[in-house]
Design an enzyme around this catalytic site. Structure first.
Site, mmCIF file in Angstrom:
data_model
loop_
_atom_site.group_PDB
_atom_site.id
_atom_site.type_symbol
_atom_site.label_atom_id
_atom_site.label_comp_id
_atom_site.label_asym_id
_atom_site.label_seq_id
_atom_site.Cartn_x
_atom_site.Cartn_y
_atom_site.Cartn_z
ATOM 1 N N ASP A 66 -3.671 -2.356 2.197
ATOM 2 C CA ASP A 66 -2.874 -2.053 1.332
ATOM 3 C C ASP A 66 -1.692 -1.748 2.806
ATOM 4 O O ASP A 66 -1.857 -2.016 4.415
ATOM 5 C CB ASP A 66 -2.203 -0.888 0.970
ATOM 6 C CG ASP A 66 -1.368 -1.255 0.077
ATOM 7 O OD1 ASP A 66 -0.772 -0.727 -1.113
ATOM 8 O OD2 ASP A 66 0.006 -1.758 1.016
HETATM 9 C C1 GLC Z 1 3.435 -2.633 -0.617
HETATM 10 C C2 GLC Z 1 2.684 -1.965 -1.889
HETATM 11 C C3 GLC Z 1 1.506 -3.506 -1.664
HETATM 12 C C4 GLC Z 1 2.500 -4.729 -1.629
HETATM 13 C C5 GLC Z 1 1.959 -4.644 0.264
HETATM 14 C C6 GLC Z 1 2.496 -5.810 0.814
HETATM 15 O O1 GLC Z 1 3.106 -1.426 -0.176
HETATM 16 O O2 GLC Z 1 1.232 -1.289 -1.871
HETATM 17 O O3 GLC Z 1 1.263 -3.501 -3.962
HETATM 18 O O4 GLC Z 1 0.896 -5.806 -2.033
HETATM 19 O O5 GLC Z 1 2.182 -3.381 0.696
HETATM 20 O O6 GLC Z 1 3.612 -5.774 0.152
#
Ligand code: GLC
Length: 731
Positions: free
Chosen positions: A286
């Site tokens: 993430d």
């Molecule tokens: C965010 C979220 C995740 C998302 C990623 C890209 O922090 O936790 O769900 O897909 O970053 O945007």
């Protein structure tokens, strides 16, 4: 002799040239193409494939401030904060034509509940109990995304969530593992189609692996105390189902799983995902999750964070550039073996090959009008919005509104609002695409009733200056439709709330309206279960419309008029108050279930609305369930049927939820567990049989804290419509 040697050298040269091109040969097996390409890549090229940067304007406030980096030609992936296929193709062209080997970039983005055609939030979609429709919606989202330059979505989110203070409860499919599994699979199928290389397919990404929904206190990025039993029984099943359904990728989570963060957890990322489930795609971290391992106290610095994440099983580093900065050194120090680098690169290339990116690296550019909001998309948006809405209360048939409702007061902060109906994670949604509740209702009732609209109050704050106008409209009306709820930013990421009650101003507003003595229909648009203990008694009817996307106005209006008979059922329990959290249907039985022992002594321990609650304008009568046998062997199947009659005078759609329970087992088990559901429309007076084929190993077994599944002989119950039918499993 000389002629032969020349011929041989020509053949050899030809073979070498052929060999040189295997990875570009679309007829060659993917595994050969991967092997060939990896054998040609140098270390820099391999490390770049393990990194994801961003491109375009990052409008996600939760993604820690990130400007577009200069985009290296050989970068593995980009989060594409743009919807422009032309720009995407320009970036891709550089990668294909200016890098040494021409490896395509994988463009990812958060396509969560639609791209430009925004559908209801996922929590609402689960209330439709219509996986086939959800697959159709996901397929359209995939097509719109693909035409916008996106090959890969960071979706579905399948985190079981039982603490509605958590903002991200909006993004998943509720409190139940089976529901999350079924709707996660439905969404993966919609995104990936029959073949990942189909022109409208995009790669899915299961998130957030794993147990993010158990984040302490419903607060993001936190410690989640998860027993191995809960991990296997509650949080892993949706992922296992979706991996089996062929989900191409997985995203590692922010939360700290009982001392080992999800983005540095070899047990979940390698032992379970790769070794036991044989997932052959890749794991992306993430956003910044690898760098955050330092904050979580498991890495002294960025280098150690990168080492731990990669060795645990995170193949791609989202955004924080740690792999790029540190891997050359870690390889030189023999801390990271080249074999692991090659495996990670192979996994990423595998997804790119399966997507057909080497052979079709560019987006087909069509005009926006042909890309988005096609009539089929809007039809599905309306259908899914209507099917996901839940009639929670309907005292003395307040609804549907009859012809006697000639003067309608449509009031509240959500009455004419558009933007908040889109819900969280709707970056490509446009306010002007949304049909507001007032627009839908005016269109539906405009010729038969006079609709007066007033905001009355804001979502929060303490400005009561709008009350009087609204109350005077209410006094003149035959019925008051009060549209309340949450702003879209109150759910989603980093949107935890200490209470699930609506702000006091909204409650006070309804108290004042109640004094008019007019019937009140409470319409709620929100991203989580709400505390309604004070509002519920004031309302004659309550409709939960969630955040319905672009088509909520006409869907709600259809329900209010009776054109649509509501069929939604809750995918998550509504506690009576915040203090009851956690409360969910598949809890363990109390050791003292009777009386008020083990209950709260200051309030009821019963939630306001259980998982599965939802009313209709008709009535359904259930017969006595019939078992095909009352005693079967473990290897036999048992079928259970129940006849359902529509005993009302309008057509309606009923969803039958089938549960099992195991009253005496080697471990304690939830009081009941959802194992199947089915949905059918019935004409007035019609009867139909709903059937559940029980496969004991699939439906009655339990999993232990090591992930081992057991089926024990003994008594079991199948439960439908609160009727429990006993049967026995024998060895
Ligand atoms: C965010 C979220 C995740 C998302 C990623 C890209 O922090 O936790 O769900 O897909 O970053 O945007």
């Amino acid at each position: 002799m000389k002629r032969i040697s020349i011929l041989l050298s020509i053949i050899l040269a030809f073979q070498l040239s052929l060999k040189a091109q295997i990875y570009k040969d679309k007829k060659a097996p993917i595994e050969s193409r991967i092997k060939d390409l990896v054998s040609k890549m140098n270390l820099d090229e391999k490390i770049l494939q393990l990194n994801q940067y961003t491109a375009g304007l990052n409008t996600n406030v939760n993604n820690i401030g990130e400007a577009t980096k200069s985009i290296p030609d050989g970068i593995g992936s980009l989060i594409y904060f743009s919807a422009d296929p032309v720009w995407r193709n320009e970036i891709q062209k550089k990668a294909m034509e200016e890098s040494r080997l021409g490896i395509p970039i994988l463009f990812g983005f958060d396509v969560i509940h639609g791209f430009r055609t925004v559908y209801p939030i996922s929590l609402a979609q689960a209330c439709s109990w219509d996986p086939a429709l959800v697959t159709q919606a996901a397929a359209i989202a995939a097509k719109e995304a693909k035409l916008s330059g996106v090959d890969w979505t960071f979706s579905p989110m399948i985190d079981v969530a039982r603490d509605p203070r958590w903002g991200r409860v909006a993004e998943g499919y509720g409190e139940d593992p089976y529901t999350n599994a079924m709707f996660g699979v439905a969404t993966v199928k919609g995104y990936q189609g029959k073949n990942l290389s189909d022109p409208n397919s995009i790669a899915a990404c299961l998130k957030h692996f794993v147990a993010y929904g158990a984040s302490e206190g419903g607060r993001d990025y936190r410690y989640s105390d998860v027993s191995m039993q809960s991990l296997w029984e509650t949080y892993l099943p949706p992922y296992e189902a979706c991996v089996k359904a062929g989900a191409a990728t997985v995203m590692s989570s922010f939360n700290d799983i009982s001392g080992v963060p999800g983005s540095a957890n070899p047990y979940t990322l390698t032992e379970i995902l790769k070794k036991r489930w044989k997932h052959d795609g890749f794991v992306v971290s993430d956003w910044d999750a690898i760098a955050q391992l330092i904050n979580q106290g498991v890495a002294a610095d960025r280098k150690e964070a990168g080492y731990k994440a990669f060795m645990a099983g995170v193949e791609m580093d989202m955004k924080d550039n740690i792999y790029f900065e540190n891997f050359k050194a870690l390889i030189a120090e023999k801390k990271i073996p080249m074999s692991k680098i090659d495996d990670a690169v192979s996994r990423i290339l595998r997804v790119k090959f399966r997507l057909g990116l080497f052979d079709q690296p560019y987006t087909t550019v069509v005009d926006e009008s042909a890309r988005y909001l096609q009539s089929e998309s809007k039809t599905i948006a309306q259908k899914l919005a209507a099917e996901s809405m839940v009639l929670l209360k309907n005292e003395s048939k307040t609804l549907p509104l009859t012809a006697s409702a000639r003067q309608i007061a449509l009031i509240g902060p959500m009455a004419a609002d558009k933007s908040n109906l889109l819900g969280a994670w709707s970056f490509n949604g446009r306010e002007y695409d949304v049909e507001s509740l007032s627009e839908g209702i005016t269109k539906e009732f405009g010729t038969t009733a006079k609709i007066d609209v007033a905001k009355g109050c804001d979502f929060d704050g303490n400005d009561e200056s709008g009350f009087s106008e609204a109350i005077s409209l209410a006094k003149k009306s035959d019925v008051i439709l009060v549209c309340l709820g949450e702003k879209k930013g109150w759910s989603g990421e980093n949107a935890s709330r200490s209470t699930i009650a609506l702000p006091a101003i909204q409650e006070k507003f309804v108290q004042e309206l109640k004094k008019t003595g007019k019937p009140i229909v409470l319409i709620l648009s929100n991203g989580r279960p709400l505390e309604l203990v004070r509002l519920e008694p004031l309302a004659d009817a309550i409709i939960e419309i969630w955040q319905p996307g672009i088509a909520g106005g006409s869907a709600l209006a259809g329900i209010l008029s009776g054109r649509i008979n509501p069929s939604g059922k809750l995918s998550i329990t509504f506690p009576l108050t915040t203090g009851q959290i956690p409360t969910y249907y598949n809890m363990r039985q109390s050791a003292r279930p009777s009386g008020n022992q083990g209950d709260y002594q200051d309030i009821s321990t019963q939630p306001l609305y259980w998982f599965g609650h939802g009313l209709s304008y008709t009535t359904f009568d259930y017969g006595i369930p019939k078992l095909s046998a009352t005693k079967i062997k473990k290897t036999d199947k048992l079928s259970v049927e129940v006849e359902v009659s529509n005993t009302g005078n309008v057509a309606g759609t009923e969803t039958v939820l089938w549960y099992i329970s195991d009253p005496a087992c080697s471990i304690s088990r939830p009081m009941k567990e959802l194992k199947y559901f089915d949905k059918k429309e019935l004409a007035p007076g019609a009867k139909t049989i709903f059937k559940f084929e029980i496969d004991p190993n699939r439906d009655l077994s339990y999993v232990d804290s090591n992930g081992k599944r057991f089926l024990e002989s003994g008594d079991y119950f199948v439960i439908v419509n609160n009727q429990k039918m006993k049967f026995e499993i024998i060895d």
